[in-house]
Design a protein around this motif. Sequence first.
Motif, PDB file in Angstrom:
ATOM      1  N   ALA A 167      -4.192 -44.120 -23.391  1.00  0.00           N
ATOM      2  CA  ALA A 167      -3.098 -43.257 -22.927  1.00  0.00           C
ATOM      3  C   ALA A 167      -3.553 -41.808 -22.847  1.00  0.00           C
ATOM      4  CB  ALA A 167      -1.898 -43.386 -23.864  1.00  0.00           C
ATOM      5  N   LEU A 168      -4.369 -41.386 -23.807  1.00  0.00           N
ATOM      6  CA  LEU A 168      -4.827 -39.995 -23.848  1.00  0.00           C
ATOM      7  C   LEU A 168      -5.983 -39.727 -22.895  1.00  0.00           C
ATOM      8  CD1 LEU A 168      -4.587 -39.440 -27.682  1.00  0.00           C
ATOM      9  CD2 LEU A 168      -3.111 -38.456 -25.911  1.00  0.00           C
ATOM     10  N   ALA A 169      -6.497 -40.752 -22.225  1.00  0.00           N
ATOM     11  CA  ALA A 169      -7.584 -40.552 -21.266  1.00  0.00           C
ATOM     12  C   ALA A 169      -7.100 -39.803 -20.024  1.00  0.00           C
ATOM     13  CB  ALA A 169      -8.189 -41.898 -20.863  1.00  0.00           C
ATOM     14  N   ASP A 170      -5.806 -39.843 -19.765  1.00  0.00           N
ATOM     15  CA  ASP A 170      -5.251 -39.157 -18.602  1.00  0.00           C
ATOM     16  C   ASP A 170      -4.925 -37.705 -18.941  1.00  0.00           C
ATOM     17  OD1 ASP A 170      -3.791 -39.570 -15.804  1.00  0.00           O
ATOM     18  OD2 ASP A 170      -2.507 -38.341 -17.104  1.00  0.00           O
ATOM     19  N   GLU A 171      -5.369 -36.794 -18.091  1.00  0.00           N
ATOM     20  CA  GLU A 171      -5.172 -35.359 -18.324  1.00  0.00           C
ATOM     21  C   GLU A 171      -3.696 -34.974 -18.409  1.00  0.00           C
ATOM     22  OE1 GLU A 171      -6.140 -31.128 -16.075  1.00  0.00           O
ATOM     23  OE2 GLU A 171      -7.087 -32.960 -15.384  1.00  0.00           O
ATOM     24  N   ASN A 172      -2.848 -35.544 -17.563  1.00  0.00           N
ATOM     25  CA  ASN A 172      -1.420 -35.211 -17.590  1.00  0.00           C
ATOM     26  C   ASN A 172      -0.773 -35.662 -18.894  1.00  0.00           C
ATOM     27  OD1 ASN A 172      -0.992 -33.939 -14.997  1.00  0.00           O
ATOM     28  ND2 ASN A 172      -1.410 -35.949 -14.104  1.00  0.00           N
ATOM     29  N   ARG A 173      -1.146 -36.844 -19.365  1.00  0.00           N
ATOM     30  CA  ARG A 173      -0.572 -37.323 -20.626  1.00  0.00           C
ATOM     31  C   ARG A 173      -1.085 -36.509 -21.803  1.00  0.00           C
ATOM     32  NH1 ARG A 173      -0.928 -42.513 -17.778  1.00  0.00           N
ATOM     33  NH2 ARG A 173      -2.939 -43.008 -18.748  1.00  0.00           N
ATOM     34  N   ARG A 174      -2.362 -36.114 -21.762  1.00  0.00           N
ATOM     35  CA  ARG A 174      -2.883 -35.239 -22.837  1.00  0.00           C
ATOM     36  C   ARG A 174      -2.122 -33.922 -22.849  1.00  0.00           C
ATOM     37  NH1 ARG A 174      -7.872 -36.781 -20.954  1.00  0.00           N
ATOM     38  NH2 ARG A 174      -8.241 -34.722 -20.030  1.00  0.00           N
ATOM     39  N   ARG A 175      -1.804 -33.398 -21.679  1.00  0.00           N
ATOM     40  CA  ARG A 175      -1.063 -32.130 -21.613  1.00  0.00           C
ATOM     41  C   ARG A 175       0.332 -32.291 -22.228  1.00  0.00           C
ATOM     42  NH1 ARG A 175       0.211 -28.876 -16.178  1.00  0.00           N
ATOM     43  NH2 ARG A 175      -0.219 -30.947 -15.402  1.00  0.00           N
ATOM     44  N   VAL A 176       0.987 -33.400 -21.938  1.00  0.00           N
ATOM     45  CA  VAL A 176       2.313 -33.653 -22.521  1.00  0.00           C
ATOM     46  C   VAL A 176       2.205 -33.732 -24.044  1.00  0.00           C
ATOM     47  CG1 VAL A 176       4.146 -35.381 -22.730  1.00  0.00           C
ATOM     48  CG2 VAL A 176       3.271 -34.760 -20.475  1.00  0.00           C
ATOM     49  N   VAL A 177       1.223 -34.467 -24.544  1.00  0.00           N
ATOM     50  CA  VAL A 177       1.035 -34.601 -25.999  1.00  0.00           C
ATOM     51  C   VAL A 177       0.725 -33.231 -26.604  1.00  0.00           C
ATOM     52  CG1 VAL A 177      -0.466 -35.578 -27.780  1.00  0.00           C
ATOM     53  CG2 VAL A 177       0.445 -37.036 -25.963  1.00  0.00           C
ATOM     54  N   SER A 193      11.618 -31.735 -18.228  1.00  0.00           N
ATOM     55  CA  SER A 193      11.217 -30.344 -18.465  1.00  0.00           C
ATOM     56  C   SER A 193       9.707 -30.128 -18.383  1.00  0.00           C
ATOM     57  CB  SER A 193      11.727 -29.866 -19.830  1.00  0.00           C
ATOM     58  OG  SER A 193      10.993 -30.488 -20.878  1.00  0.00           O
ATOM     59  N   PHE A 194       8.939 -31.220 -18.304  1.00  0.00           N
ATOM     60  CA  PHE A 194       7.485 -31.078 -18.211  1.00  0.00           C
ATOM     61  C   PHE A 194       7.078 -30.798 -16.773  1.00  0.00           C
ATOM     62  CE2 PHE A 194       8.121 -33.473 -22.061  1.00  0.00           C
ATOM     63  CZ  PHE A 194       7.212 -32.890 -22.933  1.00  0.00           C
ATOM     64  N   ASP A 195       6.219 -29.814 -16.590  1.00  0.00           N
ATOM     65  CA  ASP A 195       5.753 -29.431 -15.259  1.00  0.00           C
ATOM     66  C   ASP A 195       4.461 -30.186 -14.944  1.00  0.00           C
ATOM     67  OD1 ASP A 195       5.487 -28.126 -12.842  1.00  0.00           O
ATOM     68  OD2 ASP A 195       4.442 -26.414 -13.732  1.00  0.00           O
ATOM     69  N   LEU A 196       4.629 -31.389 -14.408  1.00  0.00           N
ATOM     70  CA  LEU A 196       3.473 -32.204 -14.045  1.00  0.00           C
ATOM     71  C   LEU A 196       3.368 -32.273 -12.523  1.00  0.00           C
ATOM     72  CD1 LEU A 196       3.751 -35.251 -16.480  1.00  0.00           C
ATOM     73  CD2 LEU A 196       2.425 -33.157 -16.762  1.00  0.00           C
ATOM     74  N   PRO A 197       2.155 -32.147 -11.979  1.00  0.00           N
ATOM     75  CA  PRO A 197       1.972 -32.162 -10.529  1.00  0.00           C
ATOM     76  C   PRO A 197       1.895 -33.584  -9.962  1.00  0.00           C
ATOM     77  CG  PRO A 197      -0.130 -31.785 -11.583  1.00  0.00           C
ATOM     78  CD  PRO A 197       0.906 -31.860 -12.682  1.00  0.00           C
ATOM     79  N   VAL A 198       2.891 -34.400 -10.295  1.00  0.00           N
ATOM     80  CA  VAL A 198       2.901 -35.794  -9.846  1.00  0.00           C
ATOM     81  C   VAL A 198       4.311 -36.163  -9.397  1.00  0.00           C
ATOM     82  CG1 VAL A 198       0.987 -36.497 -11.347  1.00  0.00           C
ATOM     83  CG2 VAL A 198       3.325 -36.671 -12.178  1.00  0.00           C
ATOM     84  N   SER A 199       4.419 -37.293  -8.702  1.00  0.00           N
ATOM     85  CA  SER A 199       5.713 -37.772  -8.223  1.00  0.00           C
ATOM     86  C   SER A 199       6.582 -38.256  -9.384  1.00  0.00           C
ATOM     87  CB  SER A 199       5.504 -38.917  -7.239  1.00  0.00           C
ATOM     88  OG  SER A 199       4.976 -40.043  -7.922  1.00  0.00           O
ATOM     89  N   LYS A 200       7.853 -38.444  -9.096  1.00  0.00           N
ATOM     90  CA  LYS A 200       8.783 -38.922 -10.115  1.00  0.00           C
ATOM     91  C   LYS A 200       8.375 -40.302 -10.628  1.00  0.00           C
ATOM     92  CE  LYS A 200      13.642 -39.724 -11.055  1.00  0.00           C
ATOM     93  NZ  LYS A 200      15.002 -39.718 -10.539  1.00  0.00           N
ATOM     94  N   SER A 201       7.921 -41.167  -9.731  1.00  0.00           N
ATOM     95  CA  SER A 201       7.510 -42.505 -10.173  1.00  0.00           C
ATOM     96  C   SER A 201       6.270 -42.432 -11.065  1.00  0.00           C
ATOM     97  CB  SER A 201       7.263 -43.423  -8.976  1.00  0.00           C
ATOM     98  OG  SER A 201       6.213 -42.937  -8.170  1.00  0.00           O
ATOM     99  N   SER A 202       5.357 -41.499 -10.776  1.00  0.00           N
ATOM    100  CA  SER A 202       4.181 -41.329 -11.642  1.00  0.00           C
ATOM    101  C   SER A 202       4.582 -40.799 -13.006  1.00  0.00           C
ATOM    102  CB  SER A 202       3.165 -40.384 -11.002  1.00  0.00           C
ATOM    103  OG  SER A 202       2.589 -40.992  -9.869  1.00  0.00           O
ATOM    104  N   ARG A 203       5.545 -39.878 -13.040  1.00  0.00           N
ATOM    105  CA  ARG A 203       6.043 -39.373 -14.320  1.00  0.00           C
ATOM    106  C   ARG A 203       6.601 -40.519 -15.158  1.00  0.00           C
ATOM    107  NH1 ARG A 203       8.257 -33.960 -14.936  1.00  0.00           N
ATOM    108  NH2 ARG A 203       7.314 -32.644 -13.358  1.00  0.00           N
TER     109      ARG A 203
END
Length: 108
Positions: free
Chosen positions: A22-32, A47-57
């Motif tokens: 799970a932590l291998a992904d940069e977006n998930r590491r940022r959330v953690v 509230s998290f500013d992730l540069p991905v689509s809603k389905s990816s979130r």
Amino acid sequence: MDAGELVHPHVEDLEVGPILLALADENRRRVVAELSARPDDERLCASFDLPVSKSSRTRHWRVLREAGLVHQRDAGNGLYMRLRKEDLERRFPGLIQAVVAAGQGPST
């Protein structure tokens, strides 16, 4: 369990493999990392500013929850999340701090 209740692994079922995947992904590491900065707080998932689509979130939230990194709560009008700090520290002492520190780069 209610029909809408989200499934979370029990602390004794947490495994390092799924957590590291799970932590291998940069977006998930940022959330953690953001959650670890205020581990006692609960945040609205939107509230998290992730540069991905809603389905990816949605997929990111599920991966984090199923790995045991976060606890999510459905409040009807929104999904809230918090880091499972105590559970993670009990099972894997220092892991989250090490991952967050590694993401911040070398100290100067």
